[in-house]
Structure formats: C-alpha cells, structure tokens
Design a protein around this motif. Sequence first.
Motif: not given
Length: 160
Positions: A79-92, A94-103
């Motif tokens: 199940e999933s509900s709602g929404e949030q948008t925030d900054i994410e990065g990833c170890l794969s 490096p040095e790349l970040y972006g705003e992503v929306s997820r439940p």
Amino acid sequence: MTVLKIIEHPSVILEAKCRPVTEFDSKLKRLVRDMQETMIEADGVGLAAPQIGQDIRLAIVDIEDEHGLIVLINPELMESSGEQTDIEGCLSFPELYGEVSRPNVIKIKALNVKGQSYVLQATGFLARAILHEMDHLDGVLFTSKVIKYIPAGELERVDS
C-alpha cells in the motif's frame, strides 16, 4: 566484514530487474553484513544488492531511528498513500542530487535474513529510503524520477 566496491552508473546491472533470493544461508548473512559495512563507510542510508554487483532482490536501509538496520529481501509494496517531495542522492551517482516525489506512507512485505516474512509500515524519510532501494531491485534509477536536479554545491545551502 568487508567493504565492497559500489558500482557507479553507467552499469548494466543497475538497470536490470533482479532475481528473487531463494537461499537463506550464512552466505546471505555475510553479504548483508558486508553491505551494511559498505553503506556505513560510504555514509549512505541504504544500499541495494545491484549496487555491489549482485543481481538479487536484497536491499538494506538504516536511517538511525528506532528501527535500526532494515533488511529487505524480495520486498513487495502492499500500500502507499500521500505524497512527499524532497532531495535524493544515490551512492551509484556520486555528487548527483535531485528533487523526487514519492508516497509519504507505505506498507511493505519482505523477508528477513532467516527467510521469515514481515510487514512494515513506514512514513516520511524512511518510506522514501525504502522505496529508493526497492526501485534499484527493479532496475529503476532515481534519475528517472527527478523533477529538478540540485548541483552538489547548492545542496549545503538547501539543507541550511
């Protein structure tokens, strides 16, 4: 424990759907420990098996809250509900970040290292981290969900 090499993009394994884990043995437990050591060394909050070159449905998340290390084996989103948008990065990435929306609220079913099924409900940052790692198991990279990229130099100003 061993610190493993983190696979960086581009790499075919990062975009491949992983196969289910079927053996719950000491080798799997050692892999989870090594992944945890690798994640800590890299200052991450999650790590998926394809990021260390393994095409299996295994990921870990640890955001230093009341849950401690969460081992996700063959996880499924129930199940999933709602929404949030925030900054994410990833170890794969490096040095790349972006705003992503997820439940904002999720309920998942997964197995632990002993092969026992459990259900977990998560909200906020924990839900975000779990979904990011689960995406890795399907070959989905956070870059495919970025709304707006944030230059690494600007990240510190956003966090302030």
